[in-house]
Design a protein around this motif. Sequence first.
Motif, short mmCIF file in Angstrom:
data_model
loop_
_atom_site.label_atom_id
_atom_site.label_comp_id
_atom_site.label_asym_id
_atom_site.label_seq_id
_atom_site.Cartn_x
_atom_site.Cartn_y
_atom_site.Cartn_z
N ARG A 33 33.74 36.31 42.01
CA ARG A 33 34.24 35.39 40.97
C ARG A 33 33.19 34.36 40.59
NH1 ARG A 33 39.94 32.34 40.24
NH2 ARG A 33 39.70 32.46 37.99
N TYR A 70 33.20 26.76 36.73
CA TYR A 70 33.23 27.14 38.14
C TYR A 70 33.98 26.10 38.98
CZ TYR A 70 30.03 31.10 37.61
OH TYR A 70 29.47 32.30 37.27
N VAL A 110 37.51 26.92 38.63
CA VAL A 110 37.82 28.11 39.42
C VAL A 110 37.97 27.73 40.90
CG1 VAL A 110 36.87 30.30 40.28
CG2 VAL A 110 36.69 29.74 37.85
N ASP A 168 46.43 31.17 33.95
CA ASP A 168 45.41 32.05 34.51
C ASP A 168 46.03 33.44 34.72
OD1 ASP A 168 42.86 31.21 36.85
OD2 ASP A 168 43.25 33.11 35.86
N ASP A 178 41.24 25.91 41.48
CA ASP A 178 42.34 26.86 41.37
C ASP A 178 42.44 27.72 42.62
OD1 ASP A 178 44.45 27.94 39.80
OD2 ASP A 178 43.22 29.73 39.51
N GLU A 179 41.30 28.23 43.10
CA GLU A 179 41.29 29.08 44.29
C GLU A 179 41.73 28.28 45.52
OE1 GLU A 179 41.00 32.18 44.63
OE2 GLU A 179 40.07 32.90 42.78
#
Lengths: 267, 161
Positions: free
Chosen positions: A145, A191, A194, B4, A197-198
């Motif tokens: 990712r 990023y 991301v 998402d 979110d992760e």
Amino acid sequence: MQPPAPSPHGDPDPTGAMAPPESAPPAIELIDVTLRYPRQKKPALDGVSVSIPQNALCGLLGRNAAGKTSLMALLAAFRRPTAGSVRLWGQDPFESPQAMSEVAFVYQWREEGFASYCKPRELFAMAAHMRPRWDNAFATRLAERFDVPMRKSTSRLSKGQQAAVRCILGLAARAPLTIFDEAYLGMDAVYRKVFVDELLQDYLKYPRTILFSTHYISEMERLFTEALMLDEGRVLLHDDCDVLRAKGMALQDLFISLTLKEGESYE
Amino acid sequence: MSVDPHTGQFGDDTQVRAELDNDRPLFLQVKEAIEEEILAGSLGPDDQIPSNSQLVSLYGINPVTVHKGVTMLLDEGIVYKRRGLGMFVSRNAPARIRVRYQEAFKNDYVEPLTQRAEMLGVTPDELHALVDESILAHQPPQASSGIADSAAVKDHTRRKD
């Protein structure tokens, strides 16, 4: 939506109960902690007392040289306090093998440090040995990712990719205490999103205590359940973020109003 | 609405507000966003509300705060829980939310409106006219054709006279 996978911290309620039992000791407890460095007049930490419950997502905020990294280094048992005591789940982490595997400290590497000679896949393999809860499939998915090349020395990666490697090491370790010290510095805005979110999705499945230092307060403040503000080695404020917001001020504005020095201005 | 794609999806007609303010408690804003959907009818009685994980992903906020907002809806009986499935809108939720929001309507909307009008020198008559105009503009086409019909009927009766 897939139901969350079984968690080592007990079967997660799909409605998201993640509070630890009332009797659980705090994940982090500092009692009147002072830390002095040799040949420095002012202590880096000066009489800090703070308690952070298990599974908190705590933002550690402070101006440059406020003592954030010093506090984190004490928790990771990189240092011992000059005075006072540090407790993780009620135990002293210093020279404790258990604390070594239960605490993940993600910080900026030195340019010529050991990690810079390793390839991401080598770092992941080491983490797999040292981290009892390491999830290699998760780490691999994250590397894809973040577009991290697995077979290049990290010193040859871009700043953003190096930051991604550090963040992956922190996330996939699933350590009960995970400390991110400006971990995503160098990552671009997409990023960073991301990463957040992760982190949140993984926290839902595997709740754990996360301490997160940042200067990007307005961008990151929604991540936190509580905020700990340091200033010149002392605790300026420690409270639930929504309690702070109930006073009608965003965390960023509150932080600036509290830490602006005499003669400084901020528009 | 942007969600998402790898974390979850909402029904096409669900439009939960995706913007939160940083200067008000987030758990309240999550709660209000869902109440607004119920009020607008895009979440009807016995519809499932977005899961905590979907809300976390949508807002990029921590799960503890999402949980707090959803628990408040549960405690107030706006939603009910079906074990292992999630949270669903209660039968009487739309009516109850409407009553509560109506109570706040004067303070939240009417008072600021009249104060602003006074500040701008808009006279009471002008304000009334503006409100009437706005009401007319927001009436659905059927309603306005209804007015036309009744006018036609009136016309017709008059002609009959």
